[in-house]
Design a protein around this motif. Structure first.
Motif, PDB file in Angstrom:
ATOM      1  N   GLN A  87      -9.408  13.786  -3.578  1.00  0.00           N
ATOM      2  CA  GLN A  87      -9.521  12.408  -3.092  1.00  0.00           C
ATOM      3  C   GLN A  87     -10.227  11.534  -4.132  1.00  0.00           C
ATOM      4  O   GLN A  87      -9.832  10.390  -4.375  1.00  0.00           O
ATOM      5  CB  GLN A  87     -10.285  12.384  -1.770  1.00  0.00           C
ATOM      6  N   LYS A  88     -11.229  12.092  -4.769  1.00  0.00           N
ATOM      7  CA  LYS A  88     -11.947  11.371  -5.818  1.00  0.00           C
ATOM      8  C   LYS A  88     -11.020  11.062  -6.996  1.00  0.00           C
ATOM      9  O   LYS A  88     -11.023   9.947  -7.537  1.00  0.00           O
ATOM     10  CB  LYS A  88     -13.144  12.202  -6.305  1.00  0.00           C
ATOM     11  N   PHE A  89     -10.231  12.061  -7.400  1.00  0.00           N
ATOM     12  CA  PHE A  89      -9.314  11.851  -8.520  1.00  0.00           C
ATOM     13  C   PHE A  89      -8.281  10.785  -8.173  1.00  0.00           C
ATOM     14  O   PHE A  89      -7.984   9.903  -8.994  1.00  0.00           O
ATOM     15  CB  PHE A  89      -8.611  13.154  -8.889  1.00  0.00           C
ATOM     16  N   ALA A  90      -7.728  10.858  -6.964  1.00  0.00           N
ATOM     17  CA  ALA A  90      -6.710   9.895  -6.534  1.00  0.00           C
ATOM     18  C   ALA A  90      -7.262   8.477  -6.566  1.00  0.00           C
ATOM     19  O   ALA A  90      -6.610   7.545  -7.071  1.00  0.00           O
ATOM     20  CB  ALA A  90      -6.213  10.243  -5.140  1.00  0.00           C
ATOM     21  N   VAL A  91      -8.448   8.288  -6.043  1.00  0.00           N
ATOM     22  CA  VAL A  91      -9.054   6.952  -6.012  1.00  0.00           C
ATOM     23  C   VAL A  91      -9.372   6.479  -7.427  1.00  0.00           C
ATOM     24  O   VAL A  91      -9.147   5.317  -7.777  1.00  0.00           O
ATOM     25  CB  VAL A  91     -10.318   6.938  -5.130  1.00  0.00           C
ATOM     26  N   LYS A  94     -10.941  -6.534  -2.072  1.00  0.00           N
ATOM     27  CA  LYS A  94     -11.713  -5.755  -1.097  1.00  0.00           C
ATOM     28  C   LYS A  94     -11.534  -4.257  -1.339  1.00  0.00           C
ATOM     29  O   LYS A  94     -12.493  -3.487  -1.255  1.00  0.00           O
ATOM     30  CB  LYS A  94     -11.277  -6.115   0.325  1.00  0.00           C
ATOM     31  N   ALA A  95     -10.300  -3.856  -1.646  1.00  0.00           N
ATOM     32  CA  ALA A  95     -10.029  -2.440  -1.918  1.00  0.00           C
ATOM     33  C   ALA A  95     -10.774  -1.977  -3.164  1.00  0.00           C
ATOM     34  O   ALA A  95     -11.359  -0.881  -3.184  1.00  0.00           O
ATOM     35  CB  ALA A  95      -8.528  -2.224  -2.090  1.00  0.00           C
ATOM     36  N   GLU A  96     -10.769  -2.794  -4.208  1.00  0.00           N
ATOM     37  CA  GLU A  96     -11.471  -2.427  -5.448  1.00  0.00           C
ATOM     38  C   GLU A  96     -12.945  -2.190  -5.181  1.00  0.00           C
ATOM     39  O   GLU A  96     -13.542  -1.230  -5.681  1.00  0.00           O
ATOM     40  CB  GLU A  96     -11.280  -3.539  -6.489  1.00  0.00           C
ATOM     41  N   ASN A  97     -13.542  -3.041  -4.386  1.00  0.00           N
ATOM     42  CA  ASN A  97     -14.959  -2.902  -4.071  1.00  0.00           C
ATOM     43  C   ASN A  97     -15.227  -1.638  -3.266  1.00  0.00           C
ATOM     44  O   ASN A  97     -16.176  -0.887  -3.534  1.00  0.00           O
ATOM     45  CB  ASN A  97     -15.435  -4.131  -3.297  1.00  0.00           C
ATOM     46  N   GLN A  98     -14.372  -1.355  -2.282  1.00  0.00           N
ATOM     47  CA  GLN A  98     -14.549  -0.177  -1.446  1.00  0.00           C
ATOM     48  C   GLN A  98     -14.342   1.104  -2.254  1.00  0.00           C
ATOM     49  O   GLN A  98     -15.098   2.071  -2.123  1.00  0.00           O
ATOM     50  CB  GLN A  98     -13.560  -0.214  -0.272  1.00  0.00           C
ATOM     51  N   TRP A  99     -13.295   1.109  -3.086  1.00  0.00           N
ATOM     52  CA  TRP A  99     -13.022   2.288  -3.908  1.00  0.00           C
ATOM     53  C   TRP A  99     -14.150   2.527  -4.909  1.00  0.00           C
ATOM     54  O   TRP A  99     -14.522   3.667  -5.173  1.00  0.00           O
ATOM     55  CB  TRP A  99     -11.690   2.116  -4.642  1.00  0.00           C
ATOM     56  N   ARG A 100     -14.685   1.465  -5.487  1.00  0.00           N
ATOM     57  CA  ARG A 100     -15.776   1.597  -6.461  1.00  0.00           C
ATOM     58  C   ARG A 100     -17.010   2.210  -5.806  1.00  0.00           C
ATOM     59  O   ARG A 100     -17.655   3.114  -6.380  1.00  0.00           O
ATOM     60  CB  ARG A 100     -16.099   0.227  -7.054  1.00  0.00           C
ATOM     61  N   ASN A 101     -17.347   1.765  -4.614  1.00  0.00           N
ATOM     62  CA  ASN A 101     -18.497   2.329  -3.905  1.00  0.00           C
ATOM     63  C   ASN A 101     -18.264   3.790  -3.528  1.00  0.00           C
ATOM     64  O   ASN A 101     -19.189   4.606  -3.559  1.00  0.00           O
ATOM     65  CB  ASN A 101     -18.800   1.508  -2.653  1.00  0.00           C
ATOM     66  N   LEU A 151     -18.737   5.843  -6.766  1.00  0.00           N
ATOM     67  CA  LEU A 151     -20.113   5.867  -7.267  1.00  0.00           C
ATOM     68  C   LEU A 151     -21.107   6.474  -6.281  1.00  0.00           C
ATOM     69  O   LEU A 151     -21.990   7.239  -6.668  1.00  0.00           O
ATOM     70  CB  LEU A 151     -20.563   4.444  -7.598  1.00  0.00           C
ATOM     71  N   HIS A 152     -20.949   6.130  -5.017  1.00  0.00           N
ATOM     72  CA  HIS A 152     -21.996   6.437  -4.042  1.00  0.00           C
ATOM     73  C   HIS A 152     -21.536   7.327  -2.890  1.00  0.00           C
ATOM     74  O   HIS A 152     -22.293   7.530  -1.933  1.00  0.00           O
ATOM     75  CB  HIS A 152     -22.551   5.126  -3.463  1.00  0.00           C
ATOM     76  N   ASP A 153     -20.302   7.829  -2.954  1.00  0.00           N
ATOM     77  CA  ASP A 153     -19.780   8.693  -1.884  1.00  0.00           C
ATOM     78  C   ASP A 153     -19.768   8.001  -0.525  1.00  0.00           C
ATOM     79  O   ASP A 153     -19.911   8.661   0.518  1.00  0.00           O
ATOM     80  CB  ASP A 153     -20.578   9.998  -1.775  1.00  0.00           C
TER      81      ASP A 153
END
Length: 295
Positions: free
Chosen positions: A93-97, A124-131, A134-136
């Motif tokens: 899931q991490k790799f996909a994101v 909004k998706a970019e922000n959610q995926w970035r968090n 970075l922060h699980d």
């Protein structure tokens, strides 16, 4: 010093790949010539895929961890399996994101958005995926899908070329943002794999058996793309490979020379493997027709 797009800290930035380095290495290492050509400019040989100042050293190292997992645990074993069953854990899931996030970040400002709400959804998706990276943090409904590709038997060649959709499936990389008036998603195609990341946190009904959870199993013969997704793959392959028909005589001569110099590599190349699979299908089809004709 520039702003890292992931951690948002001022730092020295690396020349980051949009597509992981191990994919480029695999394509070159499984070719006869060891060379690659750019998609829309096939008369130009390239040694690497596009890079951009995107990540700092720490974030690059984080992504390398996800890439190592996918390369060693999934990419090579699944690519060589006839009926792949993919057992995975949280790092898929991490790799996909991480893969879709890269494409989204470099595309979000220059993409010709069909609807204003698509761009808002992308931000909004970019922000959610970035968090999440970075922060699980939880993905909060943003689905990630993985479709495993297999040989399309009896596929006809793309116009003006000697290759068919299988070359697109297994010998090219491709990425874009796909849109219509209602939906938008990031599309990333690696050899043998398609990742789709919708830009809205809601169920994506265009495919079955492809949803990546935190841990689970994906089985090739239980995956069902919708007719729209399948048609998109075929159209995308024709669009991408049609440029091969514009290769100049000079470049064709270079390719022929390289093949002659590297004849010992032909039988070990992935292109030759696709050729053998297609020839075997033709033989089976001929035997079946022969049996039917004799009845």
């Amino acid at each position: 010093m520039n702003l890292c797009k992931l951690c948002l800290k001022n730092n020295s930035l690396r020349n980051s790949h949009i597509f992981p380095q191990f994919i480029t290495d695999w394509i070159r290492n499984t070719s006869v010539t060891g060379k690659m050509r750019a998609g829309i400019t096939p008369n130009i040989r390239v040694q690497d895929t596009k890079k951009t100042k995107l990540l700092c050293e720490d974030c690059e190292r984080l992504f390398s961890k996800f890439e190592k997992y996918f390369s060693e645990t999934i990419f090579k074993p699944v690519l060589n399996a006839d009926n792949p069953v993919l057992n995975y854990d949280y790092e898929l899931q991490k790799f996909a994101v991480s893969l879709s996030w890269r494409m989204l970040v470099v595309s979000i400002q220059k993409c010709p958005w069909k609807m204003p709400e698509h761009k808002l959804a992308a931000e909004k998706a970019e922000n959610q995926w970035r968090n999440f990276l970075l922060h699980d943090t939880d993905l909060h409904g943003y689905e990630q899908h993985l479709l495993m590709l297999r040989l399309v038997q009896g596929a006809s060649n793309i116009k003006s070329t000697n290759v068919n959709v299988n070359w697109y499936f297994f010998r090219t990389i491709d990425g874009t943002i796909v849109q219509n008036s209602k939906e938008a998603f990031v599309f990333m195609k690696l050899p043998g794999f398609v990742f789709i990341s919708p830009l809205r946190p809601e169920p994506f009904f265009q495919m079955k058996g492809t949803l990546i959870g935190k841990k689970g199993k994906l089985e090739f013969y239980k995956q069902v793309p919708s007719s729209k997704i399948f048609r998109f793959l075929i159209d995308r392959s024709e669009e991408t490979l049609s440029y091969l028909g514009t290769i100049s005589k000079r470049q064709k001569d270079k390719i022929e020379t390289d093949y002659y110099k590297n004849q010992n590599k032909i039988k070990d190349s992935y292109g030759f493997k696709l050729f053998l699979a297609e020839e075997e299908f033709k033989k089976k089809t001929f035997r079946t027709n022969e049996t039917h004709n004799s009845i």
